[in-house]
Design an enzyme around this catalytic site. Structure first.
Site, PDB file in Angstrom:
ATOM      1  CB  THR A   1      -0.934   0.029   1.226  1.00 25.83           C
ATOM      2  OG1 THR A   1      -0.150   0.077   2.420  1.00 25.83           O
ATOM      3  CG2 THR A   1      -1.833  -1.189   1.257  1.00 25.83           C
ATOM      4  CG  ASP A   2      -1.038   4.839  -1.527  1.00 20.58           C
ATOM      5  OD1 ASP A   2      -1.765   4.646  -0.522  1.00 20.58           O
ATOM      6  OD2 ASP A   2      -1.489   5.262  -2.601  1.00 20.58           O
ATOM      7  CG  LEU A   3       0.962   8.609   3.580  1.00 18.28           C
ATOM      8  CD1 LEU A   3       1.823   8.063   4.715  1.00 18.28           C
ATOM      9  CD2 LEU A   3       1.399  10.028   3.242  1.00 18.28           C
ATOM     10  CB  SER A   4      -4.002   6.943   1.134  1.00 18.93           C
ATOM     11  OG  SER A   4      -3.979   6.111  -0.006  1.00 18.93           O
TER      12      SER A   4
ATOM     13  CB  VAL B   1      -5.085   3.053  -1.768  1.00 21.43           C
ATOM     14  CG1 VAL B   1      -5.409   2.584  -3.168  1.00 21.43           C
ATOM     15  CG2 VAL B   1      -6.314   3.660  -1.106  1.00 21.43           C
TER      16      VAL B   1
END
Length: 147
Positions: free
Chosen positions: A27-30, A32
């Protein structure tokens, strides 16, 4: 003590289903799934699909016979996958050529379509030149494409 084995997919008629769990690293920072990781999920599913029909890519590479490489890819992102989602990569052979195979893949969360792609894999020599796929491989692809 029993050691677990890696996840493996199964065929349901002509469709190969491969399980994937979304981990933090995907995932990325959010929270997602990062867009490139869908390609990783699909690559794992394609490799598993080949193994399930008896295609030994490693042996073909080691013997100098050839190797598959992605020659064309079209992808559509529809909905995001998130941390800890249980996904299934659904793969189906669409076409088989002398040196290529075209595979449609969909990343699903239950019945929800998240991402889909059409991938054309070309069989190449070690020097990167196209060559005919081994006959048993073409037969395996043709068999699952028409199942």
């Amino acid at each position: 003590m029993v050691n677990p084995t890696p996840a493996s997919g199964v065929f349901d008629g002509p469709v190969h289903r491969f399980p994937v769990r979304v981990y933090f690293e995907d995932t990325d920072l959010s929270g997602v799934v990062y867009h490139a990781n869908y390609l990783r999920f699909m690559e794992r599913a394609r490799s598993d699909m080949l193994g399930c029909v008896g295609i030994d890519q490693r042996a073909a590479f080691d013997s100098g016979e050839g190797v598959y490489a992605v020659a064309d890819l079209s992808i559509k992102y529809r909905r995001p996958a998130r941390l800890d989602d249980a996904l299934t990569v659904v793969s189906r052979v669409q076409a088989v050529g002398a040196a290529t195979a075209t595979i449609h893949q969909a990343v699903m969360r239950g019945d929800e379509l998240l991402t889909e792609a059409t991938v054309t894999a070309a069989f190449l020599t070690r020097e990167g030149r196209p060559r005919r796929q081994p006959k048993p491989w073409v037969e395996a692809f043709t068999r699952i494409a028409s199942a």
